[in-house]
Design an enzyme around this catalytic site. Structure first.
Site, mmCIF file in Angstrom:
data_model
loop_
_atom_site.group_PDB
_atom_site.id
_atom_site.type_symbol
_atom_site.label_atom_id
_atom_site.label_comp_id
_atom_site.label_asym_id
_atom_site.label_seq_id
_atom_site.Cartn_x
_atom_site.Cartn_y
_atom_site.Cartn_z
ATOM 1 N N LYS A 91 50.106 92.699 35.172
ATOM 2 C CA LYS A 91 50.934 92.527 36.368
ATOM 3 C C LYS A 91 51.432 91.079 36.486
ATOM 4 C CE LYS A 91 48.428 96.061 38.989
ATOM 5 N NZ LYS A 91 47.624 96.275 40.219
ATOM 6 N N PHE A 100 50.214 100.286 52.392
ATOM 7 C CA PHE A 100 50.326 99.158 51.465
ATOM 8 C C PHE A 100 51.466 99.317 50.456
ATOM 9 C CE2 PHE A 100 47.054 102.085 49.850
ATOM 10 C CZ PHE A 100 47.544 102.373 48.577
ATOM 11 N N HIS A 139 47.130 96.941 35.344
ATOM 12 C CA HIS A 139 47.211 98.354 35.730
ATOM 13 C C HIS A 139 46.925 99.189 34.494
ATOM 14 C CE1 HIS A 139 48.777 102.171 37.248
ATOM 15 N NE2 HIS A 139 49.336 102.291 36.054
#
Length: 161
Positions: free
Chosen positions: A13, A61, A119
């Site tokens: 990320k 979120f 991820h």
């Protein structure tokens, strides 16, 4: 790819890219015996972010996820190996870096839930690998190749069928 191998999607990320951790993360995956068959340094636009995180669209979120993943470049990868998805998830550690065990990527480098560096496809969602790989890679961007060291990393799984 052998009958026992699977492919899994992994992404460093923006926080991992900005902190210069791509090499360390790739090294950990290679050291485990996994083989990279695709890699792409890229920026994720809002459309791709919405597709990638579609299952979180109704969660509070979601906007923060999209904002974060589009905030800088990422390194998207496809890895191959025996039980690759489970192996990657173990190497990653708990989603919240504060709960991740030492020796895992998030445990060693992560800071918090929002900045957890990496991820990986969900091993409990059977379609996640194929869906995420197809979202980020065309078939011709994935390379089939044999690593000569495979026999030194995995015992002959065919003997155990």
């Amino acid at each position: 790819m052998t009958d026992h191998d699977e492919r899994t999607f992994v992404m460093v990320k923006p926080d991992g890219v900005q902190r210069g951790l791509i090499g360390d993360i790739v090294t950990r995956l290679e050291t485990k015996g996994l083989k990279m068959v695709g890699g792409k340094f890229m920026r994720i636009d809002e459309e791709l972010a919405h597709e990638h995180y579609a299952e979180h669209e109704d969660k509070p979120f979601f906007d923060g996820l999209v904002s974060f993943i589009t905030s800088g470049p990422v390194f998207a990868m496809v890895w191959e190996g025996a039980d690759a998805t489970r192996q990657v998830r173990q190497l990653m550690g708990a989603t919240d870096a504060q709960d991740a065990a030492p020796g895992t990527i998030r445990g060693d480098y992560g800071n918090d839930l929002g900045h957890n560096l990496i991820h990986g496809s969900d091993h409990e969602d059977e379609g996640a690998n194929e869906r995420e790989i197809a979202l980020f890679f065309d078939d011709d961007e994935l390379v089939d190749w044999d690593r000569d060291a495979s026999a030194w990393v995995y015992e002959d799984l065919a003997d155990h069928d």
